[in-house]
Design an enzyme around this catalytic site. Structure first.
Site, mmCIF file in Angstrom:
data_model
loop_
_atom_site.group_PDB
_atom_site.id
_atom_site.type_symbol
_atom_site.label_atom_id
_atom_site.label_comp_id
_atom_site.label_asym_id
_atom_site.label_seq_id
_atom_site.Cartn_x
_atom_site.Cartn_y
_atom_site.Cartn_z
ATOM 1 N N MET A 205 17.647 56.206 18.101
ATOM 2 C CA MET A 205 18.879 56.002 18.324
ATOM 3 C C MET A 205 19.435 56.970 19.548
ATOM 4 S SD MET A 205 17.842 57.631 13.744
ATOM 5 C CE MET A 205 15.975 58.673 14.675
ATOM 6 N N PRO B 29 9.184 -8.682 -4.892
ATOM 7 C CA PRO B 29 8.485 -10.264 -4.463
ATOM 8 C C PRO B 29 6.469 -11.079 -5.085
ATOM 9 C CG PRO B 29 9.890 -10.181 -2.958
ATOM 10 C CD PRO B 29 9.299 -8.476 -3.821
ATOM 11 N N ALA C 117 9.658 51.367 15.875
ATOM 12 C CA ALA C 117 9.992 51.033 16.579
ATOM 13 C C ALA C 117 9.106 51.322 18.357
ATOM 14 C CB ALA C 117 11.004 51.134 16.832
ATOM 15 N N HIS D 196 0.977 -1.311 -0.038
ATOM 16 C CA HIS D 196 -0.221 0.070 -0.288
ATOM 17 C C HIS D 196 1.021 1.119 0.379
ATOM 18 C CE1 HIS D 196 0.918 -0.298 4.858
ATOM 19 N NE2 HIS D 196 0.404 0.832 4.365
ATOM 20 N N ASP E 106 16.796 49.540 3.424
ATOM 21 C CA ASP E 106 17.689 49.955 4.938
ATOM 22 C C ASP E 106 17.908 49.708 5.492
ATOM 23 O OD1 ASP E 106 17.234 52.659 4.122
ATOM 24 O OD2 ASP E 106 15.738 52.893 5.800
ATOM 25 N N ILE F 156 8.536 58.544 10.886
ATOM 26 C CA ILE F 156 8.672 58.789 12.487
ATOM 27 C C ILE F 156 10.562 58.910 12.372
ATOM 28 C CG2 ILE F 156 9.405 57.837 14.720
ATOM 29 C CD1 ILE F 156 5.981 57.587 14.041
ATOM 30 N N LYS G 83 22.074 53.092 6.623
ATOM 31 C CA LYS G 83 22.816 54.368 7.274
ATOM 32 C C LYS G 83 23.178 53.266 8.614
ATOM 33 C CE LYS G 83 21.217 58.462 5.529
ATOM 34 N NZ LYS G 83 19.541 57.337 4.426
ATOM 35 N N GLY H 214 10.544 50.507 10.919
ATOM 36 C CA GLY H 214 9.543 51.647 11.284
ATOM 37 C C GLY H 214 8.948 52.018 11.048
#
Length: 458
Positions: free
Chosen positions: A383, A43, A332, A22, A248, A306, A270, A302
């Site tokens: 940052m 077989p 973020a 099967h 980015d 902003i 950057k 993000g």
């Protein structure tokens, strides 16, 4: 990616199944449906399998497998016995002769896998897990079955009949791709689904007669803070249809993997004092590619409006007469605070929130310090890692409590997320101690105290 998915054309190609029960029958059904000539070596053979072999114009060889059995003319071999040593012998023999081989439910002895399939012929969709979780693959197939209309097969077949005509009319492959995308987004698709083929013919002829070289466009897309599941539906759609992706440093690799595979990808990231491409150069790239008729996805971590210089970029596009769309992303501040378990506002602790950039001008923080020293507000600094010590000092000098809670959320919403909590007096000293790296978001305010109770991720 540990496996390379391909679609094999097996019409009238000889394929061998080793095994007559099967297990072999299930695989033989798939091979026969693909038009293969199915031979079986075993077989003994199941009656249904024997009938299928004969229908496919194959042969049944009533014998056990031996390493000297001739295999060279087979396109592929499947070992489908319930004896591990036999399946291993089949695998090793095929490997020695560079023949594609699969041992059922035995990934180490497979050169190819048989995926879970959704059949909308001529459209066939496969789901594979490299043999690690076939049940999961089948569950995903079941989910997809409910979302992919059965008419997709008719649509693929109908489109195939028009492919050469469209190719002759629209020579440029990028333009041709746009033609088909626009056509599938029109009423044309539903007409095919509903077997209104005369109307479908009219619509495609009309679309071809009215076809004009498309104008370029720029999509300014917010990619969110890192978790690909935080992408908006519109962001994902535009990422997958863009010809060029300009991205980015803060766009995560899993998100980049969702962009169209054959799109040109240009890195303009950057980092502090290390701009791969200056902003003026990025603006020029957007304009130049759009004027070549390209659909350009400007992908930003993000939200593009902003601290993302999105306004500067669309000012340049507007001045150059380039059409554009803006797709907001989860900024973020929102994403990282949520994943850190820190609500930015709370009736008991903060009735306002203020977003600030921690970039220093000539080594000195330039922030409205008096406005920031307010008990019931939350400050969020983007940052701000490099200037963190000076920022904390200035806030204390202007009257903020030295024990005001502060949280640093590094690589927020990603599997590498790390959160460190301290106070204005001591948080800067914890940066090196905890190996905090950019990108890091700084949250200042009483709401940080809630993390101990509300944290759920990282």
């Amino acid at each position: 990616m540990e496996i390379f998915p391909i679609s094999l054309k097996l019409q009238q190609q000889p394929c061998l199944l080793v095994g007559g029960g099967h297990i072999a029958y299930r695989k033989a059904l798939l091979l026969a449906k693909a038009g293969a000539i199915v031979d079986v070596l075993a077989p003994e053979i199941d009656a249904n399998l024997l009938k299928l072999v004969q229908t496919s114009q194959g042969q049944y060889v009533a014998a056990a497998f031996s390493t000297d059995f001739p295999l060279k003319h087979y396109r592929l071999v499947i070992a489908a016995t319930d004896q591990a040593q036999v399946n291993q012998a089949v695998f090793e023999t095929c490997e020695a002769q560079n023949i594609l081989v699969n041992s059922v439910d035995d990934p180490p002895h497979c050169r190819f896998m048989v995926p879970a399939m959704i059949d909308r012929s001529p459209l066939v969709i496969s789901v594979a897990s490299n043999g690690t979780s076939p049940v999961l693959s089948r569950q995903i197939r079941t989910q997809l079955e409910s979302t992919i209309p059965h008419g997709m097969g008719k649509l693929a077949a109908f489109s195939g009949k028009w492919r050469s005509t469209v190719k002759a009319k629209i020579v440029n492959p990028d333009e041709r791709r746009i033609f088909w995308e626009d056509l599938y987004a029109s009423p044309f698709k539903e007409q095919v689904f509903n077997d209104n083929l005369a109307e479908a013919e009219r619509l495609i002829e009309l679309a071809l007669s009215e076809w004009k070289t498309p104008k370029g466009e720029v999509y300014l897309v917010g990619a969110g803070p890192g978790d690909p599941e935080l992408l908006t539906l519109k962001a994902l759609r535009l990422m997958q249809q863009a010809d060029v992706v300009i991205y980015d440093r803060l766009v995560s690799e899993p998100i980049m993997d969702l962009c169209r595979r054959d799109a040109e990808k240009i890195y303009v990231g950057k980092a502090r004092s290390n701009h791969a491409v200056p902003q003026e150069g990025i603006n020029a790239l957007l304009v130049n590619y759009a004027k070549q008729g390209k659909r350009v996805c400007r992908l930003k971590g993000g939200d593009p409006f902003i601290f993302g210089r999105g306004g500067e970029e669309i000012e340049e596009l507007f001045a150059a007469g380039v059409p554009f769309q803006v797709v907001p992303g989860i900024t973020a501040a929102s994403g990282c605070s949520a994943y850190a378990g820190i609500p930015l506002t709370h009736r008991d602790y903060a009735q306002s929130v203020r977003f600030l950039t921690g970039h220093l001008k000539e080594g000195s923080p330039e922030l409205p310090w008096q406005e920031l020293v307010y008990e019931n507000q939350t400050l969020v600094l983007y940052m701000g890692l490099v200037g963190l010590e000076k920022i904390c000092q200035r806030l204390i000098e202007h009257g903020q409590r030295a024990d005001m809670p502060v949280a640093l959320v590094s690589k927020g919403t990603t599997p590498e997320q790390k959160v460190v909590v301290g106070t204005l007096a001591d948080i800067a000293s914890q940066v090196s101690e905890h190996h905090i790296q950019a990108p890091t978001l700084t949250i200042i305010g009483e709401v940080v105290r809630l993390r101990e109770q509300l944290q759920w991720q990282g």
